[in-house]
Motif scaffolding. Sequence first.
Motif, PDB file in Angstrom:
ATOM      1  N   MET A 170     -32.557 -30.211  38.629  1.00 63.36           N
ATOM      2  CA  MET A 170     -33.828 -30.676  39.158  1.00 63.36           C
ATOM      3  C   MET A 170     -34.754 -31.155  38.043  1.00 63.36           C
ATOM      4  O   MET A 170     -35.515 -32.084  38.235  1.00 63.36           O
ATOM      5  N   ALA A 171     -34.672 -30.508  36.884  1.00 65.27           N
ATOM      6  CA  ALA A 171     -35.548 -30.880  35.773  1.00 65.27           C
ATOM      7  C   ALA A 171     -35.269 -32.303  35.301  1.00 65.27           C
ATOM      8  O   ALA A 171     -36.204 -33.060  35.015  1.00 65.27           O
ATOM      9  N   PHE A 172     -33.987 -32.676  35.245  1.00 64.22           N
ATOM     10  CA  PHE A 172     -33.652 -34.036  34.823  1.00 64.22           C
ATOM     11  C   PHE A 172     -34.122 -35.036  35.865  1.00 64.22           C
ATOM     12  O   PHE A 172     -34.723 -36.056  35.534  1.00 64.22           O
ATOM     13  N   GLY A 173     -33.876 -34.746  37.113  1.00 56.70           N
ATOM     14  CA  GLY A 173     -34.289 -35.635  38.195  1.00 56.70           C
ATOM     15  C   GLY A 173     -35.794 -35.852  38.209  1.00 56.70           C
ATOM     16  O   GLY A 173     -36.277 -36.964  38.422  1.00 56.70           O
ATOM     17  N   ALA A 174     -36.524 -34.772  37.960  1.00 55.08           N
ATOM     18  CA  ALA A 174     -37.985 -34.875  37.915  1.00 55.08           C
ATOM     19  C   ALA A 174     -38.420 -35.758  36.754  1.00 55.08           C
ATOM     20  O   ALA A 174     -39.349 -36.557  36.885  1.00 55.08           O
ATOM     21  N   ALA A 175     -37.734 -35.640  35.631  1.00 49.30           N
ATOM     22  CA  ALA A 175     -38.063 -36.471  34.466  1.00 49.30           C
ATOM     23  C   ALA A 175     -37.805 -37.946  34.773  1.00 49.30           C
ATOM     24  O   ALA A 175     -38.609 -38.814  34.418  1.00 49.30           O
ATOM     25  N   VAL A 176     -36.708 -38.227  35.462  1.00 44.40           N
ATOM     26  CA  VAL A 176     -36.390 -39.608  35.840  1.00 44.40           C
ATOM     27  C   VAL A 176     -37.466 -40.134  36.780  1.00 44.40           C
ATOM     28  O   VAL A 176     -37.978 -41.244  36.593  1.00 44.40           O
ATOM     29  N   ARG A 177     -37.816 -39.337  37.781  1.00 44.64           N
ATOM     30  CA  ARG A 177     -38.805 -39.766  38.774  1.00 44.64           C
ATOM     31  C   ARG A 177     -40.160 -40.056  38.121  1.00 44.64           C
ATOM     32  O   ARG A 177     -40.782 -41.084  38.386  1.00 44.64           O
ATOM     33  N   VAL A 178     -40.620 -39.158  37.256  1.00 50.06           N
ATOM     34  CA  VAL A 178     -41.909 -39.364  36.589  1.00 50.06           C
ATOM     35  C   VAL A 178     -41.875 -40.637  35.734  1.00 50.06           C
ATOM     36  O   VAL A 178     -42.803 -41.447  35.789  1.00 50.06           O
ATOM     37  N   ALA A 179     -40.803 -40.815  34.977  1.00 49.20           N
ATOM     38  CA  ALA A 179     -40.696 -42.016  34.129  1.00 49.20           C
ATOM     39  C   ALA A 179     -40.678 -43.271  35.000  1.00 49.20           C
ATOM     40  O   ALA A 179     -41.336 -44.266  34.685  1.00 49.20           O
ATOM     41  N   ARG A 180     -39.946 -43.224  36.093  1.00 47.03           N
ATOM     42  CA  ARG A 180     -39.849 -44.382  36.988  1.00 47.03           C
ATOM     43  C   ARG A 180     -41.198 -44.707  37.602  1.00 47.03           C
ATOM     44  O   ARG A 180     -41.636 -45.868  37.602  1.00 47.03           O
ATOM     45  N   LEU A 181     -41.883 -43.697  38.116  1.00 48.02           N
ATOM     46  CA  LEU A 181     -43.183 -43.923  38.748  1.00 48.02           C
ATOM     47  C   LEU A 181     -44.231 -44.370  37.735  1.00 48.02           C
ATOM     48  O   LEU A 181     -45.072 -45.216  38.045  1.00 48.02           O
TER      49      LEU A 181
ATOM     50  N   LEU B  40     -35.456 -39.022  27.582  1.00 51.01           N
ATOM     51  CA  LEU B  40     -35.293 -38.564  28.957  1.00 51.01           C
ATOM     52  C   LEU B  40     -34.854 -37.106  29.005  1.00 51.01           C
ATOM     53  O   LEU B  40     -35.398 -36.309  29.773  1.00 51.01           O
ATOM     54  N   VAL B  41     -33.907 -36.736  28.152  1.00 49.43           N
ATOM     55  CA  VAL B  41     -33.431 -35.352  28.105  1.00 49.43           C
ATOM     56  C   VAL B  41     -34.541 -34.426  27.591  1.00 49.43           C
ATOM     57  O   VAL B  41     -34.710 -33.318  28.081  1.00 49.43           O
ATOM     58  N   SER B  42     -35.320 -34.902  26.642  1.00 48.63           N
ATOM     59  CA  SER B  42     -36.438 -34.116  26.125  1.00 48.63           C
ATOM     60  C   SER B  42     -37.452 -33.825  27.238  1.00 48.63           C
ATOM     61  O   SER B  42     -37.960 -32.709  27.350  1.00 48.63           O
ATOM     62  N   ALA B  43     -37.733 -34.820  28.071  1.00 52.26           N
ATOM     63  CA  ALA B  43     -38.644 -34.619  29.203  1.00 52.26           C
ATOM     64  C   ALA B  43     -38.061 -33.596  30.168  1.00 52.26           C
ATOM     65  O   ALA B  43     -38.778 -32.736  30.703  1.00 52.26           O
ATOM     66  N   ALA B  44     -36.748 -33.650  30.381  1.00 53.70           N
ATOM     67  CA  ALA B  44     -36.093 -32.673  31.255  1.00 53.70           C
ATOM     68  C   ALA B  44     -36.206 -31.271  30.666  1.00 53.70           C
ATOM     69  O   ALA B  44     -36.461 -30.298  31.392  1.00 53.70           O
ATOM     70  N   GLU B  45     -36.055 -31.154  29.350  1.00 49.70           N
ATOM     71  CA  GLU B  45     -36.184 -29.855  28.691  1.00 49.70           C
ATOM     72  C   GLU B  45     -37.599 -29.303  28.845  1.00 49.70           C
ATOM     73  O   GLU B  45     -37.785 -28.102  29.072  1.00 49.70           O
TER      74      GLU B  45
ATOM     75  N   LEU C 114     -37.865 -27.884  32.244  1.00 49.12           N
ATOM     76  CA  LEU C 114     -37.188 -26.585  32.333  1.00 49.12           C
ATOM     77  C   LEU C 114     -38.047 -25.478  31.745  1.00 49.12           C
ATOM     78  O   LEU C 114     -38.150 -24.390  32.317  1.00 49.12           O
ATOM     79  N   ARG C 115     -38.638 -25.752  30.582  1.00 47.35           N
ATOM     80  CA  ARG C 115     -39.510 -24.746  29.952  1.00 47.35           C
ATOM     81  C   ARG C 115     -40.704 -24.432  30.835  1.00 47.35           C
ATOM     82  O   ARG C 115     -41.100 -23.276  30.975  1.00 47.35           O
ATOM     83  N   ALA C 116     -41.292 -25.457  31.435  1.00 45.37           N
ATOM     84  CA  ALA C 116     -42.445 -25.243  32.322  1.00 45.37           C
ATOM     85  C   ALA C 116     -42.039 -24.420  33.534  1.00 45.37           C
ATOM     86  O   ALA C 116     -42.773 -23.522  33.944  1.00 45.37           O
TER      87      ALA C 116
END
Length: 79
Positions: free
Chosen positions: A1-12, A61-66, A69-71
């Motif tokens: 979910m963390a990666f997907g959220a990062a993709v969505r935020v970047a896309r939006l 993108l992976v950094s945003a996912a990380e 995850l931390r949050a």
Amino acid sequence: MAFGAAVRVARLTQGIAQEELAAKAGIERSHMGKIERGEHMPTLALILRIAAGLKLSAAELVSAAERNLRAAAHDSDGH
């Protein structure tokens, strides 16, 4: 979910429709939706293609996912 959220935020943030990003990454829109919702874990090759579609590095993108995850871990700790 963390990666997907990062993709969505970047896309939006870039104002890109999900269908447009899917086309740029060379995948079906429904598959992109599953990735964004955390229902599918993409392969490294797919992560690279999604990052390219977003004009980001895979590392960004992976950094945003990380960070996501931390949050999430911090929130679940009750802090």
